[in-house]
Enzyme design. Structure first.
Site, mmCIF file in Angstrom:
data_model
loop_
_atom_site.group_PDB
_atom_site.id
_atom_site.type_symbol
_atom_site.label_atom_id
_atom_site.label_comp_id
_atom_site.label_asym_id
_atom_site.label_seq_id
_atom_site.Cartn_x
_atom_site.Cartn_y
_atom_site.Cartn_z
ATOM 1 N N ASP A 125 1.545 2.693 3.493
ATOM 2 C CA ASP A 125 0.718 3.893 3.350
ATOM 3 C C ASP A 125 1.572 5.154 3.426
ATOM 4 O O ASP A 125 1.115 6.198 3.911
ATOM 5 C CB ASP A 125 -0.407 3.944 4.392
ATOM 6 C CG ASP A 125 -1.509 4.908 3.976
ATOM 7 O OD1 ASP A 125 -1.563 5.303 2.805
ATOM 8 O OD2 ASP A 125 -2.322 5.282 4.840
ATOM 9 N N HIS A 167 0.862 -1.197 0.000
ATOM 10 C CA HIS A 167 0.000 0.000 0.000
ATOM 11 C C HIS A 167 0.896 1.243 0.000
ATOM 12 O O HIS A 167 1.507 1.574 1.006
ATOM 13 C CB HIS A 167 -0.899 0.020 1.241
ATOM 14 C CG HIS A 167 -1.834 1.194 1.269
ATOM 15 N ND1 HIS A 167 -3.195 1.052 1.429
ATOM 16 C CD2 HIS A 167 -1.623 2.524 1.150
ATOM 17 C CE1 HIS A 167 -3.764 2.246 1.409
ATOM 18 N NE2 HIS A 167 -2.824 3.157 1.240
ATOM 19 N N LYS A 202 -9.402 -0.089 -5.684
ATOM 20 C CA LYS A 202 -9.430 0.615 -4.405
ATOM 21 C C LYS A 202 -10.776 1.285 -4.175
ATOM 22 O O LYS A 202 -11.285 2.013 -5.037
ATOM 23 C CB LYS A 202 -8.310 1.671 -4.383
ATOM 24 C CG LYS A 202 -8.245 2.502 -3.120
ATOM 25 C CD LYS A 202 -7.820 1.691 -1.902
ATOM 26 C CE LYS A 202 -7.965 2.496 -0.623
ATOM 27 N NZ LYS A 202 -6.711 2.944 -0.078
ATOM 28 N N HIS A 216 -4.460 -0.444 5.930
ATOM 29 C CA HIS A 216 -3.972 0.299 7.084
ATOM 30 C C HIS A 216 -4.891 0.167 8.297
ATOM 31 O O HIS A 216 -5.466 1.156 8.754
ATOM 32 C CB HIS A 216 -3.711 1.779 6.754
ATOM 33 C CG HIS A 216 -4.750 2.444 5.867
ATOM 34 N ND1 HIS A 216 -6.085 2.486 6.175
ATOM 35 C CD2 HIS A 216 -4.637 3.068 4.678
ATOM 36 C CE1 HIS A 216 -6.728 3.127 5.229
ATOM 37 N NE2 HIS A 216 -5.874 3.492 4.305
ATOM 38 N N HIS A 226 -10.494 1.474 2.000
ATOM 39 C CA HIS A 226 -10.251 2.491 3.015
ATOM 40 C C HIS A 226 -11.433 2.355 3.968
ATOM 41 O O HIS A 226 -12.542 2.807 3.660
ATOM 42 C CB HIS A 226 -10.160 3.895 2.427
ATOM 43 C CG HIS A 226 -9.833 4.909 3.471
ATOM 44 N ND1 HIS A 226 -8.602 5.493 3.588
ATOM 45 C CD2 HIS A 226 -10.577 5.389 4.505
ATOM 46 C CE1 HIS A 226 -8.591 6.302 4.644
ATOM 47 N NE2 HIS A 226 -9.780 6.257 5.212
ATOM 48 N N HIS A 261 1.567 5.412 -1.717
ATOM 49 C CA HIS A 261 1.207 6.580 -2.529
ATOM 50 C C HIS A 261 2.464 7.120 -3.187
ATOM 51 O O HIS A 261 3.401 7.526 -2.497
ATOM 52 C CB HIS A 261 0.572 7.669 -1.653
ATOM 53 C CG HIS A 261 -0.703 7.218 -1.022
ATOM 54 N ND1 HIS A 261 -1.931 7.378 -1.631
ATOM 55 C CD2 HIS A 261 -0.951 6.566 0.135
ATOM 56 C CE1 HIS A 261 -2.877 6.864 -0.863
ATOM 57 N NE2 HIS A 261 -2.305 6.357 0.223
HETATM 58 O O1 DOR Z 1 -3.219 9.603 5.682
HETATM 59 C C1 DOR Z 1 -3.619 9.334 4.557
HETATM 60 N N1 DOR Z 1 -3.067 9.867 3.460
HETATM 61 N N2 DOR Z 1 -4.650 8.492 4.435
HETATM 62 C C2 DOR Z 1 -5.219 8.254 3.254
HETATM 63 O O2 DOR Z 1 -6.157 7.513 3.214
HETATM 64 C C3 DOR Z 1 -4.766 8.944 2.031
HETATM 65 C C4 DOR Z 1 -3.385 9.374 2.155
HETATM 66 C C5 DOR Z 1 -2.961 10.346 1.088
HETATM 67 O O3 DOR Z 1 -3.199 10.091 -0.088
HETATM 68 O O4 DOR Z 1 -2.360 11.364 1.434
HETATM 69 ZN ZN ZN Z 2 -3.243 5.153 1.625
#
Ligand code: DOR
Ligand code: ZN
Length: 349
Positions: free
Chosen positions: A246, A12, A98, A173, A135, A14
């Site tokens: 995450d 997971h 997702k 998460h 989520h 970004h």
């Molecule tokens: O803390 C987070 N940041 N939780 C999420 O679900 C999205 C993520 C983000 O894309 O910044």
């Molecule tokens: Zn995330």
């Protein structure tokens, strides 16, 4: 002291896009062989051609010689047709879909407003064995922000399991004992990822000596008893709990604001931070299963062949790191991390 483990995967992550992505991608590629890449770009990655184009941008931004495979996801919306799920399953590079409840978190405006709108794509995922990544928070403003995951499990996950019993699900998460209990009881088709920050911090971190925007993420950090439940799950021997950082970078200015973004950046020290959490629990020998085996097994992908080596040798995290034309503040900024990645392995595996 050294620990060599099979090269891990991040289930997971970004990565953002453009110059921001170019600034952070190498940190993940040094540590992980593969990562499940979140689709919450602006605009979101909702179709297979968009996922393909995003994948090509990631591959083009990798440092020369890096050996890293991005595993792509689609962003489920109220309008996702079943045919897009079929195309995703055929593509070979889209590994999951997702689900964001509309309005739950960063770039979730296009998320699902009602499960009734996504029954056809969910049925297709169930049939084609394409995992749904959740989520897991309700957006009901009447629900306390610290209870949103627990209430999601009761209100949404229980009925979802009943309606789609064969659907493969990853509750992303997880942050609460209740979510851990649900996953534990659900059987082999349901798994959960756990972040390093939820293993190392409880909600006091957000208020340590003042308000700490860099400790704010969603789902928000919880009380100590929940952190203890997550650590027990991560270091235990159940196959359904595995690593997902995450890591969610935001520019410093977007976090240090009167309405700061949710997200904690950990990619610069991801596996090292997990090693710390496992070492503190006296369970370092369990790290490999959690970081390198169980996720691949759940996704029905081969385990990696290379290795990485961690050394117990403290180093100080920089106060900021470059992030496109801005900077970000990484987890543990200006403080030490107890483990480091051995440089030779990092370069060659
Ligand atoms: O803390 C987070 N940041 N939780 C999420 O679900 C999205 C993520 C983000 O894309 O910044
Ligand atoms: Zn995330």
């Amino acid at each position: 002291m050294e620990l060599t483990i099979t090269r891990p995967d991040d289930w997971h992550l970004h990565l953002r896009d453009g110059a921001a992505m170019a600034a952070i991608l190498a940190a993940t590629a040094r540590r992980f062989a593969r990562a499940i890449v979140m689709p919450n770009l602006k605009p979101p990655v909702t179709t297979v051609p968009q996922a393909d184009a995003y994948r090509q941008r990631i591959l083009a931004a990798l440092p020369r010689g890096a050996d890293f495979e991005p595993l792509m996801t689609l962003y489920l919306t109220d309008r996702t047709p079943a045919s897009e799920i079929e195309a995703a399953a055929r593509s070979g590079f889209v590994k999951a879909v997702k689900y964001y409840p509309a309005g739950a978190t960063t770039n979730s405006e296009n998320g699902v407003t009602d499960w009734r709108h996504v029954r056809a794509p969910l049925a297709a995922m169930e049939r084609l064995r394409l995992p749904l990544l959740l989520h897991g928070e309700v957006t009901d403003p009447a629900v306390d922000v610290f209870d949103r995951e627990r209430v999601f499990v009761e209100r949404h996950l229980v009925p979802l399991r009943r309606d789609f019993p064969e659907l493969r699900i990853v509750l992303e998460h997880v942050t609460t004992a209740e979510a851990v209990d649900f996953v534990r009881a659900a059987g082999p088709g349901v798994a959960a990822t756990i972040t390093a920050h939820h293993l190392l911090w409880n909600r006091n971190a957000i208020f340590q000596g003042g308000l700490r925007p860099h400790a704010y993420c969603l789902p928000v950090l919880k009380r100590e008893r929940h952190r203890a439940a997550l650590l027990a799950a991560a270091t235990g021997d159940e196959p359904q709990f595995f690593l997902g950082t995450d890591s969610a970078p935001h520019a410093r200015a977007a976090k240090e604001s009167d309405c700061g973004c949710a997200g904690i950046y950990t990619a610069h020290a991801a596996i090292e931070l997990y090693a710390e959490a496992f070492a503190a629990a006296g369970a370092l020998e369990r790290l490999e299963a959690f970081a390198s085996h169980r996720g691949a097994d759940f996704y029905r992908l081969p385990r990696n062949r290379g290795t990485i080596t961690l050394q117990r040798q403290p180093w100080t995290v920089p106060a900021t790191l470059p992030f496109g034309d801005q900077v970000l503040v990484p987890m543990r900024a200006g403080e030490t991390v107890a483990f480091r990645l051995a440089p030779d392995h990092a370069a060659t595996t």
